[in-house]
Design an enzyme around this catalytic site. Sequence first.
Site, PDB file in Angstrom:
ATOM      1  N   HIS A 125      -9.005   8.028  -0.271  1.00  0.00           N
ATOM      2  CA  HIS A 125      -8.201   6.839  -0.580  1.00  0.00           C
ATOM      3  C   HIS A 125      -6.775   7.307  -0.860  1.00  0.00           C
ATOM      4  O   HIS A 125      -6.117   7.821   0.023  1.00  0.00           O
ATOM      5  CB  HIS A 125      -8.875   6.112  -1.747  1.00  0.00           C
ATOM      6  N   HIS A 142      -8.644   4.235   9.375  1.00  0.00           N
ATOM      7  CA  HIS A 142      -8.619   3.266   8.282  1.00  0.00           C
ATOM      8  C   HIS A 142      -9.798   2.343   8.442  1.00  0.00           C
ATOM      9  O   HIS A 142     -10.162   1.998   9.564  1.00  0.00           O
ATOM     10  CB  HIS A 142      -7.307   2.461   8.321  1.00  0.00           C
ATOM     11  N   ASP A 144      -0.589   7.004   4.811  1.00  0.00           N
ATOM     12  CA  ASP A 144      -0.445   8.313   4.180  1.00  0.00           C
ATOM     13  C   ASP A 144       0.073   9.400   5.106  1.00  0.00           C
ATOM     14  O   ASP A 144       0.373  10.497   4.661  1.00  0.00           O
ATOM     15  CB  ASP A 144      -1.795   8.757   3.602  1.00  0.00           C
TER      16      ASP A 144
HETATM   17  N1  ACO Z   1     -10.336  12.414  11.379  1.00  0.00           N
HETATM   18  C1  ACO Z   1     -11.371  12.677  12.207  1.00  0.00           C
HETATM   19  N2  ACO Z   1     -12.381  11.837  12.455  1.00  0.00           N
HETATM   20  C2  ACO Z   1     -12.354  10.667  11.811  1.00  0.00           C
HETATM   21  C3  ACO Z   1     -11.304  10.312  10.924  1.00  0.00           C
HETATM   22  C4  ACO Z   1     -10.274  11.235  10.732  1.00  0.00           C
HETATM   23  N3  ACO Z   1      -9.248  10.976   9.909  1.00  0.00           N
HETATM   24  N4  ACO Z   1     -11.548   9.076  10.428  1.00  0.00           N
HETATM   25  C5  ACO Z   1     -12.696   8.661  10.981  1.00  0.00           C
HETATM   26  N5  ACO Z   1     -13.171   9.625  11.831  1.00  0.00           N
HETATM   27  C6  ACO Z   1     -14.373   9.529  12.676  1.00  0.00           C
HETATM   28  C7  ACO Z   1     -15.654   9.699  11.873  1.00  0.00           C
HETATM   29  O1  ACO Z   1     -16.045  11.051  11.816  1.00  0.00           O
HETATM   30  C8  ACO Z   1     -16.604   8.862  12.690  1.00  0.00           C
HETATM   31  O2  ACO Z   1     -16.955   9.592  13.848  1.00  0.00           O
HETATM   32  P1  ACO Z   1     -18.423   9.468  14.503  1.00  0.00           P
HETATM   33  O3  ACO Z   1     -18.532   8.025  14.919  1.00  0.00           O
HETATM   34  O4  ACO Z   1     -18.432  10.432  15.611  1.00  0.00           O
HETATM   35  O5  ACO Z   1     -19.389   9.814  13.387  1.00  0.00           O
HETATM   36  C9  ACO Z   1     -15.739   7.679  13.155  1.00  0.00           C
HETATM   37  O6  ACO Z   1     -14.408   8.214  13.200  1.00  0.00           O
HETATM   38  C10 ACO Z   1     -15.779   6.486  12.219  1.00  0.00           C
HETATM   39  O7  ACO Z   1     -15.383   6.922  10.929  1.00  0.00           O
HETATM   40  P2  ACO Z   1     -15.856   6.285   9.554  1.00  0.00           P
HETATM   41  O8  ACO Z   1     -15.772   7.340   8.485  1.00  0.00           O
HETATM   42  O9  ACO Z   1     -17.168   5.588   9.748  1.00  0.00           O
HETATM   43  O10 ACO Z   1     -14.749   5.191   9.329  1.00  0.00           O
HETATM   44  P3  ACO Z   1     -14.491   4.422   7.975  1.00  0.00           P
HETATM   45  O11 ACO Z   1     -13.828   3.154   8.353  1.00  0.00           O
HETATM   46  O12 ACO Z   1     -15.714   4.354   7.147  1.00  0.00           O
HETATM   47  O13 ACO Z   1     -13.472   5.397   7.200  1.00  0.00           O
HETATM   48  C11 ACO Z   1     -11.525   6.400   6.371  1.00  0.00           C
HETATM   49  C12 ACO Z   1     -12.155   5.146   7.000  1.00  0.00           C
HETATM   50  C13 ACO Z   1     -12.316   6.826   5.119  1.00  0.00           C
HETATM   51  C14 ACO Z   1     -10.093   6.083   5.938  1.00  0.00           C
HETATM   52  C15 ACO Z   1     -11.548   7.545   7.423  1.00  0.00           C
HETATM   53  O14 ACO Z   1     -10.840   7.161   8.592  1.00  0.00           O
HETATM   54  C16 ACO Z   1     -10.981   8.844   6.883  1.00  0.00           C
HETATM   55  O15 ACO Z   1     -11.714   9.614   6.242  1.00  0.00           O
HETATM   56  N6  ACO Z   1      -9.648   9.141   7.131  1.00  0.00           N
HETATM   57  C17 ACO Z   1      -9.028  10.328   6.611  1.00  0.00           C
HETATM   58  C18 ACO Z   1      -8.617  10.110   5.166  1.00  0.00           C
HETATM   59  C19 ACO Z   1      -7.421   9.194   5.042  1.00  0.00           C
HETATM   60  O16 ACO Z   1      -6.405   9.349   5.731  1.00  0.00           O
HETATM   61  N7  ACO Z   1      -7.535   8.218   4.113  1.00  0.00           N
HETATM   62  C20 ACO Z   1      -6.448   7.291   3.817  1.00  0.00           C
HETATM   63  C21 ACO Z   1      -6.830   5.888   4.177  1.00  0.00           C
HETATM   64  S1  ACO Z   1      -5.490   4.824   3.784  1.00  0.00           S
HETATM   65  C22 ACO Z   1      -5.641   4.585   2.124  1.00  0.00           C
HETATM   66  O17 ACO Z   1      -6.681   4.659   1.534  1.00  0.00           O
HETATM   67  C23 ACO Z   1      -4.427   4.282   1.415  1.00  0.00           C
END
Ligand code: ACO
Length: 425
Positions: A270, A309, A365
């Site tokens: 987050h 996201h 971010d």
């Molecule tokens: N890098 C690589 N792979 C990713 C990323 C990423 N940043 N984000 C998602 N994926 C992949 C997952 O591994 C998954 O792959 P799969 O289908 O092969 O298993 C797919 O994309 C879907 O990802 P989920 O985790 O199910 O997506 P969700 O919507 O639950 O998660 C989240 C969103 C937590 C923000 C995620 O994209 C993430 O971890 N990003 C990196 C951390 C980040 O930048 N957070 C800031 C968010 S903005 C904020 O909170 C202010």
Amino acid sequence: MSEKNTLTIIDNRTGKQYEIPIQNGAIRAIDLRQIKLSQDDFGLLSYDPGFENTASCKSSITFIDGEKGILRYRGYPIEELAQKSTYLEVAYLLIYGEMPSKAQLQEWIRNITLHTMVHENIKKFMDGFHHDAHPMGMLVGTLGALSTFYPDAKDIFDMQSRTKQIYRLLGKMPTMAALAYRHSLGMPYIYPDNDLSYTENFLNMLFKPSPSTKYDPDPVLSKALDVLFILHADHEQNCSTNAMRSVGSSYADPYSCAAAAAAALYGPLHGGANEAVVRMLKEIGSVDRISEYLEQVHAHKKLLYGFGHRIYKNYDPRARIIKELAYKVFEVTGKNPLLDIALELERIALSDEYFLSRKLYPNVDFYSGLIYQAMGFPASMFTVLFSVARMAGWLAQWQEEILDKEQGIARPRQIYIGPATRSLQ
Ligand code: ACO
């Protein structure tokens, strides 16, 4: 299309048919409970880990269309607010629903400014933290401690009391954030200067070399910080706002709720993500090592922090504004050497099948950490800055929730998968 705004469900276990009303594009989960195998059956539940498809409230504060990359506060596009308003105006808008008139704004600023000082014992409380304590941990702890200073805050259904706590929390957040920062450096605390604007005062409390030295916050940097605060001020039902509302639903005072919200923001998935972005860019180290890093991302061994996201399946509109802002800041501070890596990483990722197929785009971010770093903030302060900005949204959402007659205590159900009854021998 039929006139009927209902959903028909056939339970194949019993052959029974149910008609469930659809309102605002949603069904009420409680309507599923009538779907039973027998009279003594509890009824059907919906299972939604991480609340991916569950609306926990009705809200008129923030609108997001994640597919189109739209973000609006109370109907105003984020791009317009970032360009034409200030953080304190936006805070007023979020909390009260309308932009303030000139007189309302003056009164609002005056009241918040009157509450920038913290009790001397808060300083002592801060002193109790270890010298290398994470500033976010200090902020979470201190926010919770504030509830002991203001027992009147328990009176959450008294509008005047609520308003006072709102002034206090908005006024004191920059002060506490600055105390945490100065404490981590072992530097003397700087008292608020009420002649300065919200972000000028914040920069002054953070970066003034000593109480006896003069320091003039750079107007470009204080304006940039103000814009960053606007962009971070609210984002509907994200993890920390959900924590604010969840704790608020038990009628805890707003300081305790805000401590919980800040704790939720602390996590790297987050608010902690911009700290993780800078760490990641440092780890990559140079443009020619990007492909090596991306190979690990493809193999699910690493995340590309600052990408992806839960809601945005398109470019996060805040990321676009922040990217432009970065260039203005770098004109004052000099270019952040990590910028070239970030730009190239973004360019490659935006044409990479892994990211395209999963709709992973830069989020708020991705570039904010680079600006903060160029402004002289250590990575450990990034989430603290986010918390200062998000306080406006937390308060708006908390107030909306406790006044919402449809809301009760947040208490989800579970699907028990543990052992059936057993007994000790
Ligand atoms: N890098 C690589 N792979 C990713 C990323 C990423 N940043 N984000 C998602 N994926 C992949 C997952 O591994 C998954 O792959 P799969 O289908 O092969 O298993 C797919 O994309 C879907 O990802 P989920 O985790 O199910 O997506 P969700 O919507 O639950 O998660 C989240 C969103 C937590 C923000 C995620 O994209 C993430 O971890 N990003 C990196 C951390 C980040 O930048 N957070 C800031 C968010 S903005 C904020 O909170 C202010």
